[in-house]
Design an enzyme around this catalytic site. Structure first.
Site, PDB file in Angstrom:
ATOM      1  N   ALA A   8       0.863  -1.192   0.000  1.00 11.99           N
ATOM      2  CA  ALA A   8       0.000   0.000   0.000  1.00 11.99           C
ATOM      3  C   ALA A   8       0.891   1.230   0.000  1.00 11.99           C
ATOM      4  O   ALA A   8       1.970   1.219   0.583  1.00 11.99           O
ATOM      5  CB  ALA A   8      -0.871  -0.011   1.252  1.00 11.99           C
ATOM      6  N   SER A 189       6.725   6.348  -0.545  1.00  8.12           N
ATOM      7  CA  SER A 189       8.049   5.789  -0.865  1.00  8.12           C
ATOM      8  C   SER A 189       8.780   5.248   0.353  1.00  8.12           C
ATOM      9  O   SER A 189      10.013   5.239   0.397  1.00  8.12           O
ATOM     10  CB  SER A 189       8.925   6.833  -1.570  1.00  8.12           C
ATOM     11  OG  SER A 189       8.267   7.284  -2.732  1.00  8.12           O
ATOM     12  N   ARG A 190       8.022   4.809   1.338  1.00 11.92           N
ATOM     13  CA  ARG A 190       8.587   4.180   2.532  1.00 11.92           C
ATOM     14  C   ARG A 190       9.430   5.136   3.381  1.00 11.92           C
ATOM     15  O   ARG A 190      10.165   4.692   4.259  1.00 11.92           O
ATOM     16  CB  ARG A 190       9.425   2.933   2.173  1.00 11.92           C
ATOM     17  CG  ARG A 190       8.621   1.858   1.439  1.00 11.92           C
ATOM     18  CD  ARG A 190       7.501   1.331   2.346  1.00 11.92           C
ATOM     19  NE  ARG A 190       6.700   0.280   1.737  1.00 11.92           N
ATOM     20  CZ  ARG A 190       5.452   0.461   1.266  1.00 11.92           C
ATOM     21  NH1 ARG A 190       4.871   1.660   1.296  1.00 11.92           N
ATOM     22  NH2 ARG A 190       4.772  -0.550   0.781  1.00 11.92           N
ATOM     23  N   LEU A 191       9.313   6.445   3.120  1.00  8.06           N
ATOM     24  CA  LEU A 191      10.031   7.420   3.960  1.00  8.06           C
ATOM     25  C   LEU A 191       9.090   7.887   5.069  1.00  8.06           C
ATOM     26  O   LEU A 191       8.679   9.051   5.137  1.00  8.06           O
ATOM     27  CB  LEU A 191      10.539   8.588   3.098  1.00  8.06           C
ATOM     28  CG  LEU A 191      11.588   8.150   2.069  1.00  8.06           C
ATOM     29  CD1 LEU A 191      11.999   9.309   1.173  1.00  8.06           C
ATOM     30  CD2 LEU A 191      12.815   7.568   2.771  1.00  8.06           C
TER      31      LEU A 191
END
Ligand SMILES: Cc1cc2nc3c(=O)[nH]c(=O)nc-3n(C[C@H](O)[C@H](O)[C@H](O)COP(=O)(O)O)c2cc1C
Length: 211
Positions: A8, A189-191
């Site tokens: 997600a 973006s997983r940040l």
């Protein structure tokens, strides 16, 4: 379904130190209200992690029933596996997974039993069926089959009849007094954002952690 392709994107919010409340309990309540209003199923469910004497971790869900400046309170069987682990280590971790709003909260803290009068008051507020269930289940013990439970329920009904059901001495609350509470907000973006409160020098310090 290929699990490797299942992901997600998180793009509903951001966290910064300036907008966090001074203490993690007020911040928890702010997020809890938001989770409740935004479709999180059972927002008071939390994973409770304990460690046994062999160093093996164990996690299971319980329901938080009180949150205030003293900590997070839940109720259980004082003779259960979790109770043994809580009492021998005096430590626990809690995890609230509010996935619908791309958030989680991790708590690490010390454990103590709540006052018997608090356990009495909460037990008295439970539906009668739950009260009987607390008496009937030797939580975490091996049992031969479901009939054992049905039989125990019949015995409890016979014992208390239509009268009030008192709290069993082997059932009550624990409080996890936090030493760290981490608020995690999913970002693109997983940040992700991670802000952690830490009790230090008699005040809550807030640090940012890498995602
Ligand atoms: C959503 C949910 C909420 C639960 N709430 C509680 C609870 O508040 N207290 C409790 O003792 N068990 C609760 N349980 C059951 C526990 O997860 C667990 O099965 C049980 O307490 C026995 O754990 P133990 O053998 O590690 O002590 C809940 C389970 C689920 C799925």
């Amino acid at each position: 379904m290929d699990l490797a392709d299942l992901r997600a994107e998180y793009d509903v919010g951001a966290l910064d130190t300036d907008s966090m409340l001074d203490d993690p309990i007020s911040q928890w309540w702010s997020w809890f209200d938001h989770a409740s209003e935004n479709g999180v199923h059972e927002p008071n469910a939390m994973a409770l992690a304990t460690v046994d004497e062999g160093g093996w971790p164990h996690a299971r869900n319980v329901l938080v029933k009180g949150v205030d400046a003293h900590g997070f309170v839940f109720y259980t069987n004082y003779e259960s596996a979790k109770a043994g682990e809580l009492e021998s280590s005096g430590r626990a971790s809690l995890l609230f997974s509010w996935l619908e709003v791309h958030r989680q909260i991790r708590v690490v803290g010390t454990v103590s039993r709540v006052a018997p009068s608090d356990s009495d008051a909460y037990f008295a507020s439970r539906p009668a069926g739950s009260q009987v269930g607390a008496w009937a289940s030797p939580q975490s013990d091996l049992i031969d089959d479901r009939d054992v439970l049905e039989g125990a329920v019949a015995d409890i009904h016979a014992r208390f009849g239509d009268g009030d059901i008192p709290r069993p001495s082997f059932w009550g609350g624990y409080r996890v007094a936090p030493i760290t509470v981490e608020f995690w907000q999913g970002r693109p973006s997983r940040l992700h954002d991670r802000l952690r409160y830490r009790w230090q020098n008699n005040a809550w310090q807030i640090d940012r952690l890498a995602p």
